[in-house]
Design a protein around this motif. Sequence first.
Motif, PDB file in Angstrom:
ATOM      1  N   ALA A 261     -10.924  32.276  -9.438  1.00 19.26           N
ATOM      2  CA  ALA A 261     -11.788  32.134 -11.453  1.00 19.26           C
ATOM      3  C   ALA A 261     -11.197  31.765 -12.138  1.00 19.26           C
ATOM      4  CB  ALA A 261     -10.977  33.863 -11.359  1.00 19.26           C
ATOM      5  N   ASP A 262      -9.990  31.535 -12.282  1.00 13.70           N
ATOM      6  CA  ASP A 262      -9.884  30.086 -12.941  1.00 13.70           C
ATOM      7  C   ASP A 262     -10.217  29.052 -13.059  1.00 13.70           C
ATOM      8  OD1 ASP A 262      -7.491  32.333 -14.256  1.00 13.70           O
ATOM      9  OD2 ASP A 262      -5.881  31.583 -12.886  1.00 13.70           O
ATOM     10  N   ALA A 263     -10.039  28.427 -11.947  1.00 15.92           N
ATOM     11  CA  ALA A 263     -11.082  27.307 -11.605  1.00 15.92           C
ATOM     12  C   ALA A 263     -12.669  27.451 -12.138  1.00 15.92           C
ATOM     13  CB  ALA A 263     -10.720  26.892 -10.013  1.00 15.92           C
ATOM     14  N   LEU A 264     -13.213  28.379 -11.839  1.00 13.27           N
ATOM     15  CA  LEU A 264     -14.305  28.357 -11.994  1.00 13.27           C
ATOM     16  C   LEU A 264     -14.613  29.159 -14.182  1.00 13.27           C
ATOM     17  CD1 LEU A 264     -17.326  29.538 -11.567  1.00 13.27           C
ATOM     18  CD2 LEU A 264     -16.449  31.711 -11.008  1.00 13.27           C
ATOM     19  N   ARG A 265     -13.766  28.990 -14.820  1.00 12.61           N
ATOM     20  CA  ARG A 265     -13.317  29.539 -15.974  1.00 12.61           C
ATOM     21  C   ARG A 265     -13.262  27.938 -16.369  1.00 12.61           C
ATOM     22  NH1 ARG A 265     -10.988  34.899 -14.777  1.00 12.61           N
ATOM     23  NH2 ARG A 265      -9.033  33.750 -15.028  1.00 12.61           N
ATOM     24  N   ALA A 266     -11.795  27.174 -15.772  1.00  9.93           N
ATOM     25  CA  ALA A 266     -11.762  25.809 -16.729  1.00  9.93           C
ATOM     26  C   ALA A 266     -13.486  24.919 -16.076  1.00  9.93           C
ATOM     27  CB  ALA A 266     -10.881  25.454 -15.418  1.00  9.93           C
ATOM     28  N   ALA A 267     -13.896  25.179 -15.246  1.00 10.11           N
ATOM     29  CA  ALA A 267     -15.476  24.070 -15.417  1.00 10.11           C
ATOM     30  C   ALA A 267     -16.410  24.568 -15.899  1.00 10.11           C
ATOM     31  CB  ALA A 267     -15.639  25.045 -13.558  1.00 10.11           C
ATOM     32  N   GLU A 268     -16.632  26.338 -16.215  1.00  9.95           N
ATOM     33  CA  GLU A 268     -17.338  26.970 -17.498  1.00  9.95           C
ATOM     34  C   GLU A 268     -17.054  26.511 -18.363  1.00  9.95           C
ATOM     35  OE1 GLU A 268     -19.364  31.188 -18.186  1.00  9.95           O
ATOM     36  OE2 GLU A 268     -17.248  30.839 -17.627  1.00  9.95           O
ATOM     37  N   SER A 269     -15.748  26.482 -19.172  1.00  5.95           N
ATOM     38  CA  SER A 269     -14.823  25.826 -20.031  1.00  5.95           C
ATOM     39  C   SER A 269     -15.703  24.432 -20.734  1.00  5.95           C
ATOM     40  CB  SER A 269     -13.425  25.900 -20.132  1.00  5.95           C
ATOM     41  OG  SER A 269     -13.498  25.296 -22.316  1.00  5.95           O
ATOM     42  N   TRP A 270     -15.681  23.805 -19.239  1.00  6.44           N
ATOM     43  CA  TRP A 270     -15.808  22.004 -19.296  1.00  6.44           C
ATOM     44  C   TRP A 270     -17.452  21.661 -19.260  1.00  6.44           C
ATOM     45  CZ3 TRP A 270     -18.993  19.357 -16.331  1.00  6.44           C
ATOM     46  CH2 TRP A 270     -18.696  17.692 -16.452  1.00  6.44           C
ATOM     47  N   ALA A 271     -18.089  22.806 -18.845  1.00 11.43           N
ATOM     48  CA  ALA A 271     -19.454  23.125 -18.749  1.00 11.43           C
ATOM     49  C   ALA A 271     -19.352  22.802 -20.281  1.00 11.43           C
ATOM     50  CB  ALA A 271     -19.969  23.288 -18.113  1.00 11.43           C
ATOM     51  N   GLU A 272     -19.447  23.846 -20.941  1.00 11.04           N
ATOM     52  CA  GLU A 272     -19.796  24.154 -22.137  1.00 11.04           C
ATOM     53  C   GLU A 272     -19.565  23.396 -23.271  1.00 11.04           C
ATOM     54  OE1 GLU A 272     -17.795  28.454 -22.603  1.00 11.04           O
ATOM     55  OE2 GLU A 272     -19.843  29.342 -22.210  1.00 11.04           O
ATOM     56  N   SER A 273     -18.552  22.906 -23.170  1.00 14.66           N
ATOM     57  CA  SER A 273     -17.615  21.855 -23.789  1.00 14.66           C
ATOM     58  C   SER A 273     -18.989  20.478 -23.905  1.00 14.66           C
ATOM     59  CB  SER A 273     -16.582  21.317 -23.307  1.00 14.66           C
ATOM     60  OG  SER A 273     -15.727  20.336 -24.342  1.00 14.66           O
ATOM     61  N   ARG A 274     -19.538  19.846 -22.846  1.00 11.71           N
ATOM     62  CA  ARG A 274     -19.988  18.896 -22.358  1.00 11.71           C
ATOM     63  C   ARG A 274     -21.539  19.190 -23.238  1.00 11.71           C
ATOM     64  NH1 ARG A 274     -19.616  14.969 -22.984  1.00 11.71           N
ATOM     65  NH2 ARG A 274     -21.183  14.428 -21.208  1.00 11.71           N
ATOM     66  N   VAL A 275     -21.816  20.644 -22.621  1.00 13.66           N
ATOM     67  CA  VAL A 275     -23.376  21.232 -23.652  1.00 13.66           C
ATOM     68  C   VAL A 275     -23.323  20.725 -25.259  1.00 13.66           C
ATOM     69  CG1 VAL A 275     -25.225  22.732 -24.092  1.00 13.66           C
ATOM     70  CG2 VAL A 275     -23.780  22.601 -21.654  1.00 13.66           C
ATOM     71  N   ALA A 276     -21.581  21.018 -26.030  1.00 12.97           N
ATOM     72  CA  ALA A 276     -21.803  21.323 -26.703  1.00 12.97           C
ATOM     73  C   ALA A 276     -22.012  19.274 -27.400  1.00 12.97           C
ATOM     74  CB  ALA A 276     -21.003  21.380 -27.592  1.00 12.97           C
ATOM     75  N   SER A 277     -21.144  18.692 -26.941  1.00 11.19           N
ATOM     76  CA  SER A 277     -21.600  17.499 -27.403  1.00 11.19           C
ATOM     77  C   SER A 277     -22.808  16.638 -27.005  1.00 11.19           C
ATOM     78  CB  SER A 277     -19.910  16.887 -25.687  1.00 11.19           C
ATOM     79  OG  SER A 277     -19.800  15.178 -26.166  1.00 11.19           O
ATOM     80  N   VAL A 278     -23.436  17.334 -25.817  1.00 11.72           N
ATOM     81  CA  VAL A 278     -24.751  16.292 -25.714  1.00 11.72           C
ATOM     82  C   VAL A 278     -25.653  17.272 -27.138  1.00 11.72           C
ATOM     83  CG1 VAL A 278     -26.393  16.330 -24.138  1.00 11.72           C
ATOM     84  CG2 VAL A 278     -24.365  15.672 -23.130  1.00 11.72           C
ATOM     85  N   GLU A 279     -25.131  18.356 -27.088  1.00 14.27           N
ATOM     86  CA  GLU A 279     -26.387  18.442 -27.911  1.00 14.27           C
ATOM     87  C   GLU A 279     -25.860  18.182 -29.764  1.00 14.27           C
ATOM     88  OE1 GLU A 279     -25.774  22.408 -28.175  1.00 14.27           O
ATOM     89  OE2 GLU A 279     -27.542  23.006 -26.531  1.00 14.27           O
ATOM     90  N   ARG A 280     -24.485  17.724 -30.099  1.00 12.05           N
ATOM     91  CA  ARG A 280     -24.496  17.453 -30.820  1.00 12.05           C
ATOM     92  C   ARG A 280     -25.200  15.886 -31.335  1.00 12.05           C
ATOM     93  NH1 ARG A 280     -19.784  19.771 -30.521  1.00 12.05           N
ATOM     94  NH2 ARG A 280     -18.439  17.693 -29.740  1.00 12.05           N
ATOM     95  N   ALA A 281     -24.914  15.057 -30.096  1.00 13.38           N
ATOM     96  CA  ALA A 281     -25.544  13.291 -29.890  1.00 13.38           C
ATOM     97  C   ALA A 281     -27.190  13.308 -29.726  1.00 13.38           C
ATOM     98  CB  ALA A 281     -24.736  12.672 -28.954  1.00 13.38           C
ATOM     99  N   ARG A 282     -27.444  14.702 -29.621  1.00 12.85           N
ATOM    100  CA  ARG A 282     -28.673  15.151 -29.913  1.00 12.85           C
ATOM    101  C   ARG A 282     -29.625  14.727 -31.076  1.00 12.85           C
ATOM    102  NH1 ARG A 282     -31.001  20.387 -27.967  1.00 12.85           N
ATOM    103  NH2 ARG A 282     -30.081  20.469 -29.964  1.00 12.85           N
ATOM    104  N   ASP A 283     -28.295  15.690 -31.435  1.00 12.09           N
ATOM    105  CA  ASP A 283     -28.864  15.808 -33.277  1.00 12.09           C
ATOM    106  C   ASP A 283     -28.780  14.748 -34.205  1.00 12.09           C
ATOM    107  OD1 ASP A 283     -29.135  18.782 -32.678  1.00 12.09           O
ATOM    108  OD2 ASP A 283     -27.777  19.355 -33.174  1.00 12.09           O
TER     109      ASP A 283
END
Length: 115
Positions: free
Chosen positions: A39-61
């Motif tokens: 569960a901890d690993a899943l939460r960490a992966a989810e957090s990383w994915a959310e961070s990457r999505v936010a980064s990609v969205e900022r780059a797109r903007d």
Amino acid sequence: RGGTFASPDADDDLSRVAEEARAVKQREAAALDEAERSADALRAAESWAESRVASVERARDEARDELERAEEALAREAARADAAETAADAARRTLAAGDGDTALEQASAAAAAAE
């Protein structure tokens, strides 16, 4: 007499049952620990994915903003080129009509419009 007689076999059976119960509890605790780690690993992966999505969205903007600025600059350049071409055409017509001084003024206006 109303006493209870416990046989050595019954004591052995109870000991085995107690040992098996301890082993089951240990396996359950290990499984729970593994589930918590997963569960901890899943939460960490989810957090990383959310961070990457936010980064990609900022780059797109940022890319979209840069594209808008480039389109606006291109439109300004096109307007300047049109103004310079219009002024140059007027200067050519005036020169062809024989008015060199006015043609020179119009050529200067075309050069200024091109800047």
